[in-house]
Write a protein that holds these residues in place. Structure first.
Motif, PDB file in Angstrom:
ATOM      1  N   LEU A 191      -3.392   6.738 -13.779  1.00 55.76           N
ATOM      2  CA  LEU A 191      -2.838   7.045 -15.065  1.00 55.76           C
ATOM      3  C   LEU A 191      -1.441   6.986 -14.938  1.00 55.76           C
ATOM      4  O   LEU A 191      -1.079   6.763 -16.031  1.00 55.76           O
ATOM      5  CB  LEU A 191      -3.340   8.550 -15.513  1.00 55.76           C
ATOM      6  CG  LEU A 191      -4.696   9.052 -15.950  1.00 55.76           C
ATOM      7  CD1 LEU A 191      -4.930  10.277 -15.948  1.00 55.76           C
ATOM      8  CD2 LEU A 191      -5.037   8.246 -17.275  1.00 55.76           C
ATOM      9  N   ILE A 192      -0.847   7.171 -13.820  1.00 56.04           N
ATOM     10  CA  ILE A 192       0.564   7.049 -13.639  1.00 56.04           C
ATOM     11  C   ILE A 192       0.982   5.665 -13.281  1.00 56.04           C
ATOM     12  O   ILE A 192       0.606   4.875 -12.114  1.00 56.04           O
ATOM     13  CB  ILE A 192       0.944   8.007 -12.499  1.00 56.04           C
ATOM     14  CG1 ILE A 192       0.616   9.510 -13.117  1.00 56.04           C
ATOM     15  CG2 ILE A 192       2.761   8.132 -12.436  1.00 56.04           C
ATOM     16  CD1 ILE A 192       0.920  10.633 -12.237  1.00 56.04           C
ATOM     17  N   ASP A 193       1.956   5.252 -13.845  1.00 55.84           N
ATOM     18  CA  ASP A 193       2.451   3.802 -13.476  1.00 55.84           C
ATOM     19  C   ASP A 193       3.191   3.996 -12.045  1.00 55.84           C
ATOM     20  O   ASP A 193       3.778   4.821 -11.675  1.00 55.84           O
ATOM     21  CB  ASP A 193       3.584   3.541 -14.593  1.00 55.84           C
ATOM     22  CG  ASP A 193       4.301   2.193 -14.384  1.00 55.84           C
ATOM     23  OD1 ASP A 193       5.300   2.132 -13.784  1.00 55.84           O
ATOM     24  OD2 ASP A 193       3.616   1.029 -14.751  1.00 55.84           O
ATOM     25  N   ASP A 194       3.067   2.586 -11.516  1.00 56.75           N
ATOM     26  CA  ASP A 194       3.657   2.690 -10.166  1.00 56.75           C
ATOM     27  C   ASP A 194       5.104   2.869  -9.985  1.00 56.75           C
ATOM     28  O   ASP A 194       5.390   3.555  -9.315  1.00 56.75           O
ATOM     29  CB  ASP A 194       3.501   1.222  -9.671  1.00 56.75           C
ATOM     30  CG  ASP A 194       1.889   0.884  -9.254  1.00 56.75           C
ATOM     31  OD1 ASP A 194       1.225   1.724  -9.144  1.00 56.75           O
ATOM     32  OD2 ASP A 194       1.665  -0.307  -9.291  1.00 56.75           O
ATOM     33  N   ARG A 195       5.919   2.546 -10.969  1.00 55.73           N
ATOM     34  CA  ARG A 195       7.369   2.858 -11.235  1.00 55.73           C
ATOM     35  C   ARG A 195       7.507   4.222 -11.404  1.00 55.73           C
ATOM     36  O   ARG A 195       8.380   4.920 -10.525  1.00 55.73           O
ATOM     37  CB  ARG A 195       7.912   1.985 -12.037  1.00 55.73           C
ATOM     38  CG  ARG A 195       8.006   0.539 -11.950  1.00 55.73           C
ATOM     39  CD  ARG A 195       8.538  -0.149 -13.456  1.00 55.73           C
ATOM     40  NE  ARG A 195       7.554  -0.028 -14.373  1.00 55.73           N
ATOM     41  CZ  ARG A 195       7.429  -0.532 -15.520  1.00 55.73           C
ATOM     42  NH1 ARG A 195       8.531  -1.258 -15.874  1.00 55.73           N
ATOM     43  NH2 ARG A 195       6.330  -0.348 -16.350  1.00 55.73           N
ATOM     44  N   ALA A 196       6.632   5.094 -12.174  1.00 56.59           N
ATOM     45  CA  ALA A 196       7.011   6.310 -12.315  1.00 56.59           C
ATOM     46  C   ALA A 196       6.528   7.140 -10.937  1.00 56.59           C
ATOM     47  O   ALA A 196       7.345   8.086 -10.620  1.00 56.59           O
ATOM     48  CB  ALA A 196       5.994   6.951 -13.594  1.00 56.59           C
ATOM     49  N   ALA A 197       5.428   6.577 -10.337  1.00 62.55           N
ATOM     50  CA  ALA A 197       4.869   7.362  -9.340  1.00 62.55           C
ATOM     51  C   ALA A 197       5.985   7.310  -8.161  1.00 62.55           C
ATOM     52  O   ALA A 197       6.344   7.978  -7.251  1.00 62.55           O
ATOM     53  CB  ALA A 197       3.763   6.505  -8.644  1.00 62.55           C
ATOM     54  N   ILE A 198       6.614   5.821  -7.807  1.00 64.29           N
ATOM     55  CA  ILE A 198       7.953   5.750  -6.972  1.00 64.29           C
ATOM     56  C   ILE A 198       8.924   6.920  -7.074  1.00 64.29           C
ATOM     57  O   ILE A 198       9.388   7.497  -6.252  1.00 64.29           O
ATOM     58  CB  ILE A 198       8.178   4.256  -7.060  1.00 64.29           C
ATOM     59  CG1 ILE A 198       7.074   3.354  -6.454  1.00 64.29           C
ATOM     60  CG2 ILE A 198       9.674   4.264  -6.067  1.00 64.29           C
ATOM     61  CD1 ILE A 198       7.469   1.867  -6.682  1.00 64.29           C
ATOM     62  N   LYS A 199       9.314   6.950  -8.624  1.00 65.11           N
ATOM     63  CA  LYS A 199      10.361   8.017  -8.680  1.00 65.11           C
ATOM     64  C   LYS A 199       9.782   9.228  -8.543  1.00 65.11           C
ATOM     65  O   LYS A 199      10.663  10.203  -7.920  1.00 65.11           O
ATOM     66  CB  LYS A 199      10.771   7.612 -10.066  1.00 65.11           C
ATOM     67  CG  LYS A 199      11.894   8.447 -10.585  1.00 65.11           C
ATOM     68  CD  LYS A 199      13.298   8.027  -9.731  1.00 65.11           C
ATOM     69  CE  LYS A 199      14.277   8.751 -10.152  1.00 65.11           C
ATOM     70  NZ  LYS A 199      15.572   8.294  -9.378  1.00 65.11           N
ATOM     71  N   ILE A 200       8.628   9.541  -8.929  1.00 63.88           N
ATOM     72  CA  ILE A 200       8.121  11.028  -8.514  1.00 63.88           C
ATOM     73  C   ILE A 200       8.069  11.101  -7.127  1.00 63.88           C
ATOM     74  O   ILE A 200       8.918  12.464  -6.591  1.00 63.88           O
ATOM     75  CB  ILE A 200       6.708  11.152  -9.087  1.00 63.88           C
ATOM     76  CG1 ILE A 200       6.779  11.291 -10.610  1.00 63.88           C
ATOM     77  CG2 ILE A 200       6.175  12.246  -8.508  1.00 63.88           C
ATOM     78  CD1 ILE A 200       5.415  11.289 -11.320  1.00 63.88           C
TER      79      ILE A 200
END
Length: 209
Positions: free
Chosen positions: A35-44
């Motif tokens: 559910l979480i975009d790869d770019r958002a996951a990287i930032k998280i």
């Protein structure tokens, strides 16, 4: 033969390093059901790693598209199931921890944390100010985009709040962007509500005349 063996060892070692770094990078997102975009996951994970290294705090995310509950499940049973599931997750976490949980189909969002943060984190402020507005927004964005934005927004707010309490500035912080987007959404919603009430009142008064 020795050269070939040496190359094999080098390749295996490189693969192990790659796998270890990937596992380490994903340690803060326990589950996301894609559910979480790869770019958002990287930032998280970037934010999580910095908080872990500087403050020794673990901030986790556990997101599910659904919890596998049937449509006819009673509210009490649903609440009990979610609570038990969250308790099971918490029992495996390293303290001190903060856990953000999301279950999309069950419209459930929660924030749990160890006793260390009782006087630091305001659960309602984080959820209502940074997460729920983005999840509940009625716009053209996909569910995928909403969950990604809401999760990153809330995660960053949690990290910033803990860092500020310890007088530390996070290099990975997204700053005020998260609060601004939530504030804009709420202002828009309040404006629509007010306009709706005014239109309704005008219609009633006109009908009476």
């Amino acid at each position: 033969m020795k050269k070939i063996n040496f190359l094999k060892v080098g390749v295996i070692f490189s693969l192990l390093l790659f796998l270890c770094s990937n596992l380490s990078a994903q340690q803060f997102i326990l589950n996301d059901d894609k559910l979480i975009d790869d770019r958002a996951a990287i930032k998280i994970n970037e934010i999580g790693a910095e908080v872990k290294s500087k403050l020794g705090v673990n901030i986790y995310v556990y997101a599910k598209s659904n919890l596998g509950l049937g449509e006819n499940v009673k509210t009490k049973d649903k609440i009990d199931f979610i609570k038990n599931s969250e308790n099971q997750i918490i029992s495996t976490l390293e303290e001190p921890y903060v856990l953000l949980t999301i279950a999309v189909e069950e419209t459930h969002v929660n924030l749990l944390f160890s006793d260390d943060f009782k006087d630091i984190l305001d659960k309602n402020d984080i959820l209502d100010g940074y997460i729920v507005p983005l999840l509940a927004s009625q716009d053209k964005n996909t569910l995928f985009a909403k969950v990604s934005a809401a999760t990153l927004n809330g995660y960053a707010a949690i990290a910033d709040t803990i860092a500020e309490a310890n007088q530390i500035k996070l290099e990975s912080s997204i700053g005020n962007a998260g609060k601004v987007s939530s504030t804009i959404w709420r202002v828009l919603m309040y404006t629509l509500i007010v306009l709706g009430l005014l239109a309704y009142t005008y219609a009633i008064l006109r009908k009476r005349k």
